[in-house]
Design a protein around this motif. Structure first.
Motif, PDB file in Angstrom:
ATOM      1  N   UNK A 199      -7.446   9.403   0.670  1.00 18.95           N
ATOM      2  CA  UNK A 199      -6.471   8.851   0.875  1.00 18.95           C
ATOM      3  C   UNK A 199      -6.471   7.840   1.940  1.00 18.95           C
ATOM      4  N   UNK A 200      -5.700   6.686   2.105  1.00 17.91           N
ATOM      5  CA  UNK A 200      -5.828   5.678   2.907  1.00 17.91           C
ATOM      6  C   UNK A 200      -4.558   5.425   3.654  1.00 17.91           C
ATOM      7  N   UNK A 201      -4.222   5.443   4.564  1.00 15.12           N
ATOM      8  CA  UNK A 201      -2.877   5.038   5.232  1.00 15.12           C
ATOM      9  C   UNK A 201      -3.066   3.803   6.120  1.00 15.12           C
ATOM     10  N   UNK A 202      -2.197   2.805   6.011  1.00 14.50           N
ATOM     11  CA  UNK A 202      -2.450   1.469   6.552  1.00 14.50           C
ATOM     12  C   UNK A 202      -1.343   1.480   7.865  1.00 14.50           C
ATOM     13  N   UNK A 203      -1.565   1.003   9.078  1.00 14.19           N
ATOM     14  CA  UNK A 203      -0.495   0.726  10.095  1.00 14.19           C
ATOM     15  C   UNK A 203      -0.558  -0.416  10.510  1.00 14.19           C
ATOM     16  N   UNK A 243       0.682  -1.276   0.044  1.00 16.68           N
ATOM     17  CA  UNK A 243       0.053  -0.052   0.147  1.00 16.68           C
ATOM     18  C   UNK A 243       0.781   1.446   0.133  1.00 16.68           C
ATOM     19  N   UNK A 244       0.384   2.306  -0.745  1.00 21.38           N
ATOM     20  CA  UNK A 244       1.149   3.592  -0.714  1.00 21.38           C
ATOM     21  C   UNK A 244       0.345   4.361   0.301  1.00 21.38           C
ATOM     22  N   UNK A 245       1.000   5.725   0.097  1.00 21.82           N
ATOM     23  CA  UNK A 245       0.485   6.947   1.185  1.00 21.82           C
ATOM     24  C   UNK A 245      -0.657   7.622   0.341  1.00 21.82           C
ATOM     25  N   UNK A 246      -1.347   7.263  -0.508  1.00 23.18           N
ATOM     26  CA  UNK A 246      -2.317   7.875  -1.530  1.00 23.18           C
ATOM     27  C   UNK A 246      -3.520   7.009  -1.431  1.00 23.18           C
TER      28      UNK A 246
END
Length: 330
Positions: free
Chosen positions: A248-252, A222-225
């Protein structure tokens, strides 16, 4: 044509229908505190048995989640104010790994003893991973290099395919394959025995998260966008792209279930979600609990695990809470 594929399709359709109509703001089924003022990092084991939590007051704590009991409390050597910001557990629950910016440590889960601390030679540590039996270690660094270490032989190999700092790494259970994602918009699958690239996965922005399916069938990048994909590791082709409408969707946090039919994701914005791997559609979502005194009300989802029968999810977040979430109705 046999009846099995059709019956299986019906079962999955009923399952998705059942859980998809439930309340997305549902409260956790259970919640226990593991860190009184929140945590810096946490990892739940693949089978959901253990949780490794780093916090300012408790150092690094290994919890037995089946008993909700503290198993060990460790001190990461020389870490200023106990700031251990990376944790990892081997897929077979044999060893754990902890890291600050400059050094990493190995812990034997059976004995509870430290097996040493190693300071890296240059740059700083960005992410870590550990294989079964704790034999192989993977360290992603700020200078764009990824180091693979064989603890039995002392052999080290540096992967230098990236052009910018590493954000996320993953290691296959046997230690023979690695995934790495970088600010250079690329994720690589590479062979740790030779350093040779197997697949290159391109993204339109920096790659922020990578993960393996435990049996090595799929990878997630996954990327930052707006691009998060599941890849077939036999062909290198995309299986699906996660479908979401936000800008955008950021995964942790990322976790595949054992059958590689479902994917669980966690984000820095408290969101927890389950996705259908084949279609990329979101099935259900929740929001982990923030600390009562936090302003604004926020929490980072650090780690997720499926229960043995896929009826529940287990989460650890920066709020210092371990929570369980019901997937299937009882």
């Amino acid at each position: 044509m046999t009846e099995f594929p059709y019956n299986r399709f019906i079962l999955f359709a009923l399952f998705f229908l059942l859980i998809g109509c439930q309340d997305p703001t549902a409260k956790p089924e259970s919640s226990y505190e593991h860190a009184v003022e929140g945590s810096y990092a946490a990892t739940i084991s693949d089978d959901g048995k253990y949780s490794l939590v780093s916090s300012i007051h408790h150092g690094v704590s290994l919890w037995d989640l089946e008993k909700n009991a503290l198993k060990y409390q460790w001190s990461h050597q020389g870490a200023e104010h106990n700031i251990t910001f990376l944790t990892a557990i081997a897929p077979d629950n044999s060893y754990a790994m902890t890291a600050d910016k400059e050094k990493f440590g190995i812990w034997n889960i059976e004995t509870g003893q430290s097996e040493g601390f190693i300071k890296i030679r240059e740059s700083t540590i960005r992410d870590i991973a550990i294989s079964n039996q704790g034999r192989y270690l993977l360290i992603g660094k700020t200078n764009g290099k990824v180091v693979h270490v064989d603890r039995d032989t002392g052999r080290r190999i540096e992967f230098v395919g990236h052009q910018e700092k590493i954000n996320s790494v993953a290691l296959s259970p046997n230690g023979f394959y690695a995934l790495s994602g970088s600010n250079d918009y690329v994720a690589f699958l590479w062979d740790t025995r030779s350093g040779q690239v197997v697949y290159r996965f391109n993204h339109p922005s920096r790659v922020s998260k990578v993960a393996f399916d435990p049996k090595g069938r799929f990878a997630f990048t996954a990327d930052s966008q707006k691009q998060a994909r599941v890849w077939d590791l036999k062909t290198g082709e995309s299986v699906s792209r996660l479908i979401y409408t936000s800008r955008q969707q950021i995964y942790s946090a990322i976790r595949f279930n054992k059958d590689a039919t479902l994917l669980a994701t966690g984000s820095p914005s408290r969101k927890l979600a389950i996705w259908d791997i084949q279609t990329g559609k979101q099935i259900k979502k929740w929001f982990v609990t923030p600390r009562k005194d936090s302003r604004p009300k926020s929490a980072v989802v650090y780690s997720i695990a499926f229960s043995q029968n896929d009826t529940k999810l287990i989460t650890e977040s920066s709020s210092g809470l371990v929570e369980t979430w019901q997937i299937k109705a009882k």
